[in-house]
Design a protein around this motif. Structure first.
Motif, mmCIF file in Angstrom:
data_model
loop_
_atom_site.group_PDB
_atom_site.id
_atom_site.type_symbol
_atom_site.label_atom_id
_atom_site.label_comp_id
_atom_site.label_asym_id
_atom_site.label_seq_id
_atom_site.Cartn_x
_atom_site.Cartn_y
_atom_site.Cartn_z
ATOM 1 N N PHE A 295 -4.102 6.444 7.965
ATOM 2 C CA PHE A 295 -2.759 6.430 8.547
ATOM 3 C C PHE A 295 -2.115 7.768 8.208
ATOM 4 C CE2 PHE A 295 -2.808 3.983 4.569
ATOM 5 C CZ PHE A 295 -1.956 4.718 3.761
ATOM 6 N N SER A 296 -0.974 8.047 8.824
ATOM 7 C CA SER A 296 -0.388 9.384 8.702
ATOM 8 C C SER A 296 0.683 9.528 7.625
ATOM 9 C CB SER A 296 0.213 9.811 10.047
ATOM 10 O OG SER A 296 -0.793 9.845 11.052
ATOM 11 N N HIS A 297 1.441 8.463 7.375
ATOM 12 C CA HIS A 297 2.563 8.557 6.446
ATOM 13 C C HIS A 297 2.650 7.288 5.602
ATOM 14 C CE1 HIS A 297 3.835 11.919 9.001
ATOM 15 N NE2 HIS A 297 3.688 11.097 10.041
ATOM 16 N N ILE A 298 3.334 7.382 4.472
ATOM 17 C CA ILE A 298 3.489 6.244 3.561
ATOM 18 C C ILE A 298 4.928 5.738 3.608
ATOM 19 C CG2 ILE A 298 3.415 5.511 1.140
ATOM 20 C CD1 ILE A 298 1.243 7.643 0.701
ATOM 21 N N GLY A 299 5.066 4.404 3.713
ATOM 22 C CA GLY A 299 6.375 3.768 3.666
ATOM 23 C C GLY A 299 6.392 2.679 2.616
ATOM 24 N N ARG B 51 -8.139 -1.493 17.391
ATOM 25 C CA ARG B 51 -9.341 -1.135 18.169
ATOM 26 C C ARG B 51 -9.338 0.308 18.686
ATOM 27 N NH1 ARG B 51 -10.076 -5.885 22.478
ATOM 28 N NH2 ARG B 51 -7.904 -5.305 22.900
ATOM 29 N N GLY B 52 -8.831 1.214 17.876
ATOM 30 C CA GLY B 52 -8.876 2.619 18.250
ATOM 31 C C GLY B 52 -7.877 3.047 19.300
ATOM 32 N N THR B 53 -6.972 2.155 19.689
ATOM 33 C CA THR B 53 -6.009 2.487 20.748
ATOM 34 C C THR B 53 -4.838 3.319 20.241
ATOM 35 O OG1 THR B 53 -4.823 0.407 20.352
ATOM 36 C CG2 THR B 53 -6.549 0.392 22.052
ATOM 37 N N LYS B 54 -4.552 3.207 18.948
ATOM 38 C CA LYS B 54 -3.394 3.893 18.381
ATOM 39 C C LYS B 54 -3.598 4.027 16.881
ATOM 40 C CE LYS B 54 1.038 5.055 17.592
ATOM 41 N NZ LYS B 54 1.506 6.426 17.831
ATOM 42 N N LYS B 55 -3.340 5.215 16.353
ATOM 43 C CA LYS B 55 -3.398 5.405 14.902
ATOM 44 C C LYS B 55 -2.115 4.872 14.266
ATOM 45 C CE LYS B 55 -4.177 8.816 11.252
ATOM 46 N NZ LYS B 55 -4.481 10.221 10.919
ATOM 47 N N ILE B 56 -2.232 4.247 13.117
ATOM 48 C CA ILE B 56 -1.059 3.793 12.382
ATOM 49 C C ILE B 56 -0.299 5.023 11.885
ATOM 50 C CG2 ILE B 56 -0.255 2.569 10.323
ATOM 51 C CD1 ILE B 56 -2.758 0.780 10.592
ATOM 52 N N ASP B 57 0.978 5.106 12.231
ATOM 53 C CA ASP B 57 1.783 6.249 11.796
ATOM 54 C C ASP B 57 2.269 6.058 10.357
ATOM 55 O OD1 ASP B 57 1.927 8.046 14.175
ATOM 56 O OD2 ASP B 57 2.691 6.235 15.110
ATOM 57 N N VAL B 58 2.838 4.893 10.067
ATOM 58 C CA VAL B 58 3.283 4.579 8.705
ATOM 59 C C VAL B 58 2.660 3.264 8.275
ATOM 60 C CG1 VAL B 58 5.236 3.804 7.299
ATOM 61 C CG2 VAL B 58 5.487 5.812 8.723
ATOM 62 N N PHE B 59 2.036 3.260 7.097
ATOM 63 C CA PHE B 59 1.594 2.002 6.492
ATOM 64 C C PHE B 59 2.459 1.745 5.268
ATOM 65 C CE2 PHE B 59 -0.784 -0.691 3.611
ATOM 66 C CZ PHE B 59 -1.217 -1.696 4.461
ATOM 67 N N PRO C 52 5.673 12.070 -1.030
ATOM 68 C CA PRO C 52 6.861 11.856 -0.196
ATOM 69 C C PRO C 52 6.768 10.571 0.629
ATOM 70 C CG PRO C 52 6.156 14.135 -0.066
ATOM 71 C CD PRO C 52 5.083 13.402 -0.821
ATOM 72 N N ILE C 53 7.860 9.820 0.624
ATOM 73 C CA ILE C 53 7.968 8.576 1.381
ATOM 74 C C ILE C 53 8.679 8.869 2.703
ATOM 75 C CG2 ILE C 53 8.932 6.235 1.400
ATOM 76 C CD1 ILE C 53 6.670 6.662 -0.633
ATOM 77 N N ALA C 54 8.108 8.395 3.800
ATOM 78 C CA ALA C 54 8.693 8.664 5.122
ATOM 79 C C ALA C 54 9.853 7.727 5.439
ATOM 80 C CB ALA C 54 7.622 8.543 6.200
ATOM 81 N N ILE C 55 9.718 6.450 5.058
ATOM 82 C CA ILE C 55 10.725 5.453 5.427
ATOM 83 C C ILE C 55 10.593 4.237 4.525
ATOM 84 C CG2 ILE C 55 9.252 4.366 7.200
ATOM 85 C CD1 ILE C 55 11.869 4.145 8.936
ATOM 86 N N VAL C 56 11.717 3.630 4.191
ATOM 87 C CA VAL C 56 11.717 2.371 3.449
ATOM 88 C C VAL C 56 12.397 1.316 4.312
ATOM 89 C CG1 VAL C 56 11.704 3.464 1.178
ATOM 90 C CG2 VAL C 56 13.883 2.889 2.247
#
Length: 341
Positions: free
Chosen positions: A158-162, A123-131, A179-183
């Protein structure tokens, strides 16, 4: 002093606590915890960090009861009540699950639908950092999946890909696209397969962070269970191979050895396991779950425990002489290889 590290890929400039806070047990259980208890558990970890260091929170599209959006909806209420914490946390969200058929679906249409559902729940409270897709859908090539994820990221969803439960080879191919941020993979003293080692080694080479989930072996190594009857029959772990009667007593001996080592080390069994996972690399982040303030702080302190080579050799000796019985999920450990995408 709280141990810190940085993530990888497009998030390589993000400084985070070495230990991730998993939120699944707040809502994906027979009896979800009271909201204020959950909020206090989240706040405790964030408040313990130095300025400029973020707490990684791990959630999912399906971490609510009956595989609903309940966990993300809980987070939306948390951020509404504590808006300042949005910038102090780094939110990982797993999706791509068809919750009606209970199977992963990484088609372009479903990936978009999954991301949009997660965004709507927040609901707009927080952007997803990693999806991150929760598993690798083998109906599509990883290049096809990444193409869709890159499009969604470029749209600002979202900002980054995992990635999650990926093999080292799949991770390399994905990283070649973007580039992958995290696995996210399962890592614990009792879940340290050859493919796990390959993923960690490849991630270090490519500067990708690794989130090691279930560092306590789904609670098996925590010292919580003394007998199988201690496990609620409705708990999903009751059906996991390592908790079945024919394996449980054997595996309990491993837990007892971990408890004995922890006592000598002056830490809890949970902290010893968390420290062991953290020792596997500077960007290997243990991912334990917590729904209580006290446990959040205990887990976080586990990242500060330093294991000597002798400590690690002692743990290795226990597992060599008393190997875990049962696979990560199924009875046959050889089926674990089928989990890797």
């Amino acid at each position: 002093m709280v141990a810190t590290t940085t993530l990888g890929g497009t998030a390589s400039n993000v400084v985070v606590a070495k230990v991730i806070h998993g939120l699944m047990t707040m809502t994906c259980v027979p009896n979800p915890v009271p909201e204020e208890q959950a909020f206090a558990a989240i706040k405790a970890g964030v408040d313990a960090l130095p300025q400029g260091v973020k707490m990684v929170l791990n959630s999912a599209q399906f971490y609510g009861q009956h595989w609903s959006l309940g966990n993300l909806e809980l987070l939306s209420r948390f951020y509404e009540k504590y808006p300042d914490y949005a910038d102090r946390t780094f939110l990982m969200v797993k999706g791509a699950m068809d919750t009606e058929k209970f199977k992963v679906d990484c088609s372009p249409e479903h990936l978009r639908r999954s991301v949009d559902k997660c965004i709507a729940a927040l609901r707009g409270t927080k952007k997803i950092d990693v999806f991150q897709p929760c598993r690798i859908d083998k109906s599509f090539t990883i290049e096809e999946i990444m193409k869709t994820l890159v499009e969604l990221r470029n749209e600002g969803k979202f900002s980054h890909i995992g990635l999650s439960e990926c093999s080292a080879a799949t991770m390399r191919r994905a990283h070649a696209v973007h580039p992958i941020a995290i696995v996210e993979i399962e890592v614990s003293p009792t879940s340290y397969e050859e493919e796990t080692k390959r993923v960690i080694a490849a991630a270090a080479e490519l500067d990708i962070a690794v989130a090691g989930y279930s560092p306590l072996g789904h609670g098996l190594l925590s010292g919580t269970f003394k007998k199988r009857e201690d496990l609620d029959p409705q708990d999903f772990r009751a059906n996991m191979a390592r908790f079945k009667e024919e394996n449980f007593q054997h595996n309990l001996a491993i837990a007892e050895a971990i408890q004995s080592m922890a006592a000598k080390k002056g830490c809890t069994p949970a902290q010893l396991c968390i420290a062991w996972v953290a020792s596997l690399g500077p960007k290997v982040l243990p991912l334990p779950g917590s729904s209580r303030k006290e446990r959040t702080l205990e887990n976080l302190a586990g990242g500060d425990v330093i294991l000597s080579e002798e400590d690690k050799q002692e743990i290795a000796h226990v597992l060599e002489t008393h190997p875990v019985k049962g696979g990560r999920y199924a009875d046959d450990p050889s089926t674990d290889s089928l989990l890797w995408g």
